[in-house]
Scaffold this active site. Sequence first.
Site, PDB file in Angstrom:
ATOM      1  N   HIS A  42      37.468  57.267  38.777  1.00  0.00           N
ATOM      2  CA  HIS A  42      37.658  55.884  38.295  1.00  0.00           C
ATOM      3  C   HIS A  42      37.938  55.899  36.792  1.00  0.00           C
ATOM      4  O   HIS A  42      38.876  55.252  36.314  1.00  0.00           O
ATOM      5  CB  HIS A  42      36.407  55.054  38.613  1.00  0.00           C
ATOM      6  CG  HIS A  42      36.276  53.790  37.815  1.00  0.00           C
ATOM      7  ND1 HIS A  42      35.919  53.780  36.479  1.00  0.00           N
ATOM      8  CD2 HIS A  42      36.470  52.500  38.148  1.00  0.00           C
ATOM      9  CE1 HIS A  42      35.907  52.541  36.040  1.00  0.00           C
ATOM     10  NE2 HIS A  42      36.234  51.740  37.028  1.00  0.00           N
ATOM     11  N   ASN A  43      37.131  56.629  36.049  1.00  0.00           N
ATOM     12  CA  ASN A  43      37.330  56.677  34.596  1.00  0.00           C
ATOM     13  C   ASN A  43      38.654  57.343  34.239  1.00  0.00           C
ATOM     14  O   ASN A  43      39.327  56.941  33.290  1.00  0.00           O
ATOM     15  CB  ASN A  43      36.183  57.431  33.917  1.00  0.00           C
ATOM     16  CG  ASN A  43      34.937  56.576  33.799  1.00  0.00           C
ATOM     17  OD1 ASN A  43      34.729  55.671  34.599  1.00  0.00           O
ATOM     18  ND2 ASN A  43      34.103  56.858  32.827  1.00  0.00           N
ATOM     19  N   SER A  91      30.010  51.220  36.662  1.00  0.00           N
ATOM     20  CA  SER A  91      31.072  50.865  35.721  1.00  0.00           C
ATOM     21  C   SER A  91      31.016  49.386  35.376  1.00  0.00           C
ATOM     22  O   SER A  91      30.588  48.569  36.175  1.00  0.00           O
ATOM     23  CB  SER A  91      32.449  51.174  36.313  1.00  0.00           C
ATOM     24  OG  SER A  91      33.443  50.748  35.397  1.00  0.00           O
ATOM     25  N   LYS A 111      33.145  57.971  40.435  1.00  0.00           N
ATOM     26  CA  LYS A 111      33.084  57.268  39.137  1.00  0.00           C
ATOM     27  C   LYS A 111      33.921  58.029  38.104  1.00  0.00           C
ATOM     28  O   LYS A 111      34.603  57.431  37.268  1.00  0.00           O
ATOM     29  CB  LYS A 111      31.630  57.142  38.669  1.00  0.00           C
ATOM     30  CG  LYS A 111      31.455  56.699  37.216  1.00  0.00           C
ATOM     31  CD  LYS A 111      31.923  55.281  36.996  1.00  0.00           C
ATOM     32  CE  LYS A 111      31.764  54.659  35.639  1.00  0.00           C
ATOM     33  NZ  LYS A 111      31.398  55.314  34.464  1.00  0.00           N
ATOM     34  N   GLU A 134      41.226  54.898  34.667  1.00  0.00           N
ATOM     35  CA  GLU A 134      41.105  53.963  33.519  1.00  0.00           C
ATOM     36  C   GLU A 134      41.856  54.529  32.300  1.00  0.00           C
ATOM     37  O   GLU A 134      42.577  53.791  31.609  1.00  0.00           O
ATOM     38  CB  GLU A 134      39.611  53.795  33.227  1.00  0.00           C
ATOM     39  CG  GLU A 134      39.233  52.967  32.035  1.00  0.00           C
ATOM     40  CD  GLU A 134      37.706  53.018  31.816  1.00  0.00           C
ATOM     41  OE1 GLU A 134      36.939  52.846  32.781  1.00  0.00           O
ATOM     42  OE2 GLU A 134      37.289  53.264  30.671  1.00  0.00           O
TER      43      GLU A 134
END
Length: 481
Positions: free
Chosen positions: A190-191, A133, A187, A194
């Site tokens: 995480h997105n 990222s 990940k 976000e």
Amino acid sequence: MANSAARAQIGVTGLAVMGSNIARNFAKHGYTVALHNRSIAKTDALLAEHGGDGEFVRTETVEEFVAALEKPRRVLIMVKAGDATDAVIEELAAAMEPGDIIIDGGNALYTDTIRREAAMKARGLNFVGAGISGGEEGALNGPSIMPGGPAESYESLGPLLESIAAQVDGTPCCTHIGPDGSGHFVKMVHNGIEYADMQLIGEAYNLFRDALGFDAARIADVFTEWNTGDLESYLVEITAEVLRQVDAKTGKPLVDVIVDAAEQKGTGRWTVKAALDLGIPVTGIAEAVFARALSGARAQRAAARGLASGALADKPTDVEQFTEDIRQALYASKVVAYAQGFDQIAAGSAEYDWNLHPGDLATIWRGGCIIRARFLNRIKDAYEQNPELPSLILAPYFREAIETAIDSWRRVVITATALGIPVPAFASSLSYYDALRAERLPAALTQGQRDFFGAHTYERIDADGKYHTLWSGDRSEVSAS
Ligand code: NBP
């Protein structure tokens, strides 16, 4: 730049924006980097523009590329996620030898990574699915890297990845996450976080505009101010920059001439789908994904413009108080979104036997990545104090922060609702919080209904076992255990 055999420590294939920047990052850190791209033009463009960044080895074919690498060979794939990744893996695997390492740094779906890792293992190759990222800037100057795959491969790979990752307080934003698809799973979440973070910031912006009547420049000032406190983060920082940007063509704030229909590439949607399968309520992330979808339903929105709004409240008059209320609502909702994301990570870890450490994730998300924030230090501390936290919300620091924020949070949701301003993520995060702390939920009634129409049984608060009421008979209760 001359091509000589087996001298590169790392190879990068796929030299679009991400791959070329990561290749340059490796080169700047003193590694000799073998370069490969399906079409040679990107390789030559990289060498022409940035060949001076360090030692590169130009290769045209996969065979030449693989031959340029020291053993065990380490190849980072940075191509478009999906079929292209499978095609590249297949070509590489045919040319590589047992013990070599293939790293997929693209945004792969974690279940694809699980499949690919098993297939490569069967051929004696190590496969590492690494979430990366930070966008193009991070790739060049220090991303946050989330590598999964076999622990042995991390021994050889870890030092390279850690040296090119972002560093916070001397700690690299890269650590071995866990087996097979865990790096890409993390990940993905995480997105998802976000998405939630961006939606919450968007709702705050919307309230300043529609409830307080601020223009973009004034809102930019608020975000700049917030970026000096608890909300300090990359996303808050760039929000101020975007809001301050003036459109050269019209002289208006750029944000006012951008079409209000948000697009998405899919990782938020993947997060929600995976959460549904795991049974984890990631309501903040889901609201964010749905809010983007609704914003994109342009024809439907055009048809609905002018529908009745009702007006149950006047706009807030105490501007300073309402500004602080929005700040508190944003912070508290953000705690909820992260708490839900970490719940999903814990559930994924249990489902796939990954033994993930949430505190490590907070540590490597402190720098390099899009959700980097001061806030993550608090999450790291919370998991250090209690690795078995049932929910991030229950960590003493966050519990107190929400206690401080709660009245503001409610005022924001009440005011927005009364004024007809949509705040799906603020409101649903508050409802989640209220549901989590509730003494009794309406689920008891749901269980009664399920037992009525489907004999699905229920548990009693005063006895063990399962029970069923004979709804179509004499309505007496029978034991169903
Ligand atoms: P793209 O996702 O745009 O992919 C372009 C690259 O894929 C080019 O090198 C292209 O080669 C190659 N490629 C394709 Br398309 N099909 C191929 C095939 N069948 N065989 C071999 N190569 C093929 O590049 P990007 O934006 O740099 O992203 C790379 C990866 O990193 C993606 O998985 C992306 O999701 C991920 N990622 C991106 C970001 C970001 O901010 N952009 C952030 C984090 C992760 P060609 O030059 O010959 O067409």
